[in-house]
Design an enzyme around this catalytic site. Structure first.
Site, PDB file in Angstrom:
ATOM      1  N   ALA A  49       0.796  -1.234   0.000  1.00  0.00           N
ATOM      2  CA  ALA A  49       0.000   0.000   0.000  1.00  0.00           C
ATOM      3  C   ALA A  49       0.836   1.296   0.000  1.00  0.00           C
ATOM      4  O   ALA A  49       0.627   2.164  -0.862  1.00  0.00           O
ATOM      5  CB  ALA A  49      -0.987  -0.038   1.159  1.00  0.00           C
ATOM      6  N   ARG A  88      -5.112  -0.359  -9.088  1.00  0.00           N
ATOM      7  CA  ARG A  88      -5.527  -1.375  -8.107  1.00  0.00           C
ATOM      8  C   ARG A  88      -6.553  -0.705  -7.177  1.00  0.00           C
ATOM      9  O   ARG A  88      -6.349   0.441  -6.774  1.00  0.00           O
ATOM     10  CB  ARG A  88      -4.325  -1.912  -7.304  1.00  0.00           C
ATOM     11  CG  ARG A  88      -3.371  -2.728  -8.189  1.00  0.00           C
ATOM     12  CD  ARG A  88      -2.356  -3.491  -7.369  1.00  0.00           C
ATOM     13  NE  ARG A  88      -2.933  -4.636  -6.689  1.00  0.00           N
ATOM     14  CZ  ARG A  88      -2.315  -5.274  -5.688  1.00  0.00           C
ATOM     15  NH1 ARG A  88      -1.124  -4.877  -5.273  1.00  0.00           N
ATOM     16  NH2 ARG A  88      -2.886  -6.314  -5.108  1.00  0.00           N
ATOM     17  N   GLN A 192       3.950 -13.500  -1.332  1.00  0.00           N
ATOM     18  CA  GLN A 192       4.720 -12.336  -0.865  1.00  0.00           C
ATOM     19  C   GLN A 192       5.460 -12.638   0.432  1.00  0.00           C
ATOM     20  O   GLN A 192       6.531 -12.078   0.701  1.00  0.00           O
ATOM     21  CB  GLN A 192       3.788 -11.127  -0.657  1.00  0.00           C
ATOM     22  CG  GLN A 192       3.228 -10.521  -1.930  1.00  0.00           C
ATOM     23  CD  GLN A 192       1.896 -11.112  -2.308  1.00  0.00           C
ATOM     24  OE1 GLN A 192       1.605 -12.269  -2.011  1.00  0.00           O
ATOM     25  NE2 GLN A 192       1.065 -10.341  -2.980  1.00  0.00           N
ATOM     26  N   ASP A 233      -4.227  -2.388   3.684  1.00  0.00           N
ATOM     27  CA  ASP A 233      -4.405  -1.635   2.437  1.00  0.00           C
ATOM     28  C   ASP A 233      -5.413  -0.512   2.605  1.00  0.00           C
ATOM     29  O   ASP A 233      -5.403   0.465   1.854  1.00  0.00           O
ATOM     30  CB  ASP A 233      -4.815  -2.580   1.319  1.00  0.00           C
ATOM     31  CG  ASP A 233      -3.606  -3.406   0.913  1.00  0.00           C
ATOM     32  OD1 ASP A 233      -3.283  -4.366   1.642  1.00  0.00           O
ATOM     33  OD2 ASP A 233      -2.944  -3.040  -0.067  1.00  0.00           O
ATOM     34  N   ASN A 243      -6.839  -6.162   4.403  1.00  0.00           N
ATOM     35  CA  ASN A 243      -5.435  -6.546   4.188  1.00  0.00           C
ATOM     36  C   ASN A 243      -5.411  -7.845   3.383  1.00  0.00           C
ATOM     37  O   ASN A 243      -6.467  -8.435   3.107  1.00  0.00           O
ATOM     38  CB  ASN A 243      -4.689  -6.697   5.520  1.00  0.00           C
ATOM     39  CG  ASN A 243      -3.182  -6.825   5.320  1.00  0.00           C
ATOM     40  OD1 ASN A 243      -2.591  -6.063   4.554  1.00  0.00           O
ATOM     41  ND2 ASN A 243      -2.555  -7.795   5.972  1.00  0.00           N
TER      42      ASN A 243
HETATM   43  O1  MRU Z   1      -1.196  -7.452  -3.163  1.00  0.00           O
HETATM   44  P1  MRU Z   1      -0.108  -6.761  -2.404  1.00  0.00           P
HETATM   45  O2  MRU Z   1       1.165  -7.528  -2.363  1.00  0.00           O
HETATM   46  O3  MRU Z   1       0.076  -5.323  -2.847  1.00  0.00           O
HETATM   47  O4  MRU Z   1      -0.683  -6.720  -0.935  1.00  0.00           O
HETATM   48  C1  MRU Z   1       0.068  -6.108   0.074  1.00  0.00           C
HETATM   49  C2  MRU Z   1      -0.539  -6.266   1.418  1.00  0.00           C
HETATM   50  O5  MRU Z   1      -1.587  -6.837   1.585  1.00  0.00           O
HETATM   51  C3  MRU Z   1       0.159  -5.616   2.538  1.00  0.00           C
HETATM   52  O6  MRU Z   1      -0.062  -6.305   3.741  1.00  0.00           O
HETATM   53  C4  MRU Z   1      -0.407  -4.208   2.682  1.00  0.00           C
HETATM   54  O7  MRU Z   1      -0.313  -3.498   1.456  1.00  0.00           O
HETATM   55  C5  MRU Z   1       0.267  -3.457   3.715  1.00  0.00           C
HETATM   56  S1  MRU Z   1       1.902  -3.010   3.178  1.00  0.00           S
HETATM   57  C6  MRU Z   1       2.471  -2.216   4.457  1.00  0.00           C
END
Ligand code: MRU
Length: 335
Positions: A49, A88, A192, A233, A243
């Site tokens: 995010a 997104r 991730q 997010d 999230n």
């Molecule tokens: O789909 P992504 O990899 O962008 O998702 C990221 C997450 O869900 C993280 O936990 C969230 O963005 C917080 S990042 C500090």
């Protein structure tokens, strides 16, 4: 080898570490057009995010340069900026920082670039403060430790610049000698946790164990964690948290186990305009991310990229400015 910057503005271009190539390859993307930036964001080469917010901010600067080069008129520039904001849907940081920088377009290219670089800078600074405050909260809530902390997805510098949010809290505990080890969910389907969080923890020399997503709630029930810490997010006005999918199960398990469930975010992730979790748009991604390579050809999926954790299950939200604990959400409805 020194790791390149996660995200940078160089000679009027965006440079970004390609997060789809990690951990096996360190590859830098040089992004010169809105189209290339939108593609990098949608395939998650640039993700997380706060980094999405910073990339969106730089994207407006990129769009303004491209408009000059290619002779776009005002409506075309507006439409291209909107494409970046819409790349997104769930992380509010992306559309928020795009709007902040887009408001400076009438002042010209230099003002836009300065505004975009300011977003980069405060995103980085906020991460250190979030890390410090989150670690202090966990020490208060759990005792001096050393603590065993469970986390999900990737919330380190790859996702946030600086130290990160949830992973920044973990790093701050580690630096203070208050961390025993980290339990990392692999974070299906794009991994991730396995690919990015384990890579960051390796580099920081922080003890960790990788677990299947499905194992997380059970391991918490067995007393293998003292606390859960995640990023988000979007946090709605009533405290509901969006999230990475899999977060909700950890929150339920933490609640049942009686351990803190901490959400670490910059203020820019709190969205007062979204009343509650039901109003947060959840990104639905391609079936193939889930079905390939294991399922029979033609299997359909339900690939929700995020889930919603109700505010009732969140022990605290820590930001660079405040610690918001249960019951402090002004708009919170009784359930
Ligand atoms: O789909 P992504 O990899 O962008 O998702 C990221 C997450 O869900 C993280 O936990 C969230 O963005 C917080 S990042 C500090």
């Amino acid at each position: 080898m020194d790791t390149p910057d996660v995200l940078a503005w160089r000679d009027g271009h965006i440079e970004a570490l390609d997060q789809t190539a990690l951990p096996h390859q360190v590859r830098v993307l040089r992004i010169s057009t809105v189209e290339a930036l939108v593609a990098a964001i949608t395939r998650l080469a640039v993700r997380g995010a706060p980094v999405l917010g910073a990339a969106g901010a730089l994207g407006v600067a990129l769009a303004v340069r491209q408009a000059r080069r290619e002779g776009w008129d005002g409506p075309r520039l507006d439409a291209e900026i909107q494409r970046i904001a819409d790349a997104r849907p769930t992380a509010v940081n992306l559309r928020r920082e795009v709007a902040v920088v887009a408001a400076r377009v009438p002042e010209g290219e230099a003002a836009v670039e300065a505004a975009a670089l300011a977003v980069m800078s405060f995103t980085t600074t906020a991460s250190y403060e979030i890390s410090r405050r989150g670690a202090a909260y966990l020490r208060d809530a759990c005792g001096p430790g050393p603590l065993r902390v469970h986390t999900h997805c990737n919330t380190g510098s790859l996702a946030c610049l600086g130290w990160g949010t949830a992973l920044g809290v973990i790093r701050a505990l580690h630096e203070a000698g208050g961390l025993s080890r980290v339990i990392v969910d692999e974070t299906r389907p794009l991994l991730q946790g396995a690919r990015l969080t384990c890579w960051e923890l390796d580099q920081l020399d922080i003890e960790h164990r990788l677990v299947c997503d499905g194992a997380g709630p059970f391991l918490i029930s067995q007393g293998l964690a003292d606390a859960v810490v995640v990023g988000a997010d979007r946090v709605a006005a009533n405290g509901d948290v969006a999230n990475k999918v899999g977060t909700y199960g950890l929150a339920l398990a933490a609640h049942w186990a009686g351990i803190p469930f901490l959400v670490a975010v910059p203020e820019s992730t709190i969205d007062e305009a979204t009343p509650d979790g039901a109003a947060i748009p959840i990104e639905l991604r391609a079936d193939e991310e889930v079905t390939v390579p294991a399922a029979p050809v033609g299997t359909k999926a339900l690939n929700y990229a995020f889930d919603i954790t109700p505010a009732d299950l969140v022990s605290a939200v820590v930001t660079e400015k405040r610690l918001i604990q249960n019951g402090q959400w002004l708009t919170r409805q009784a359930r």
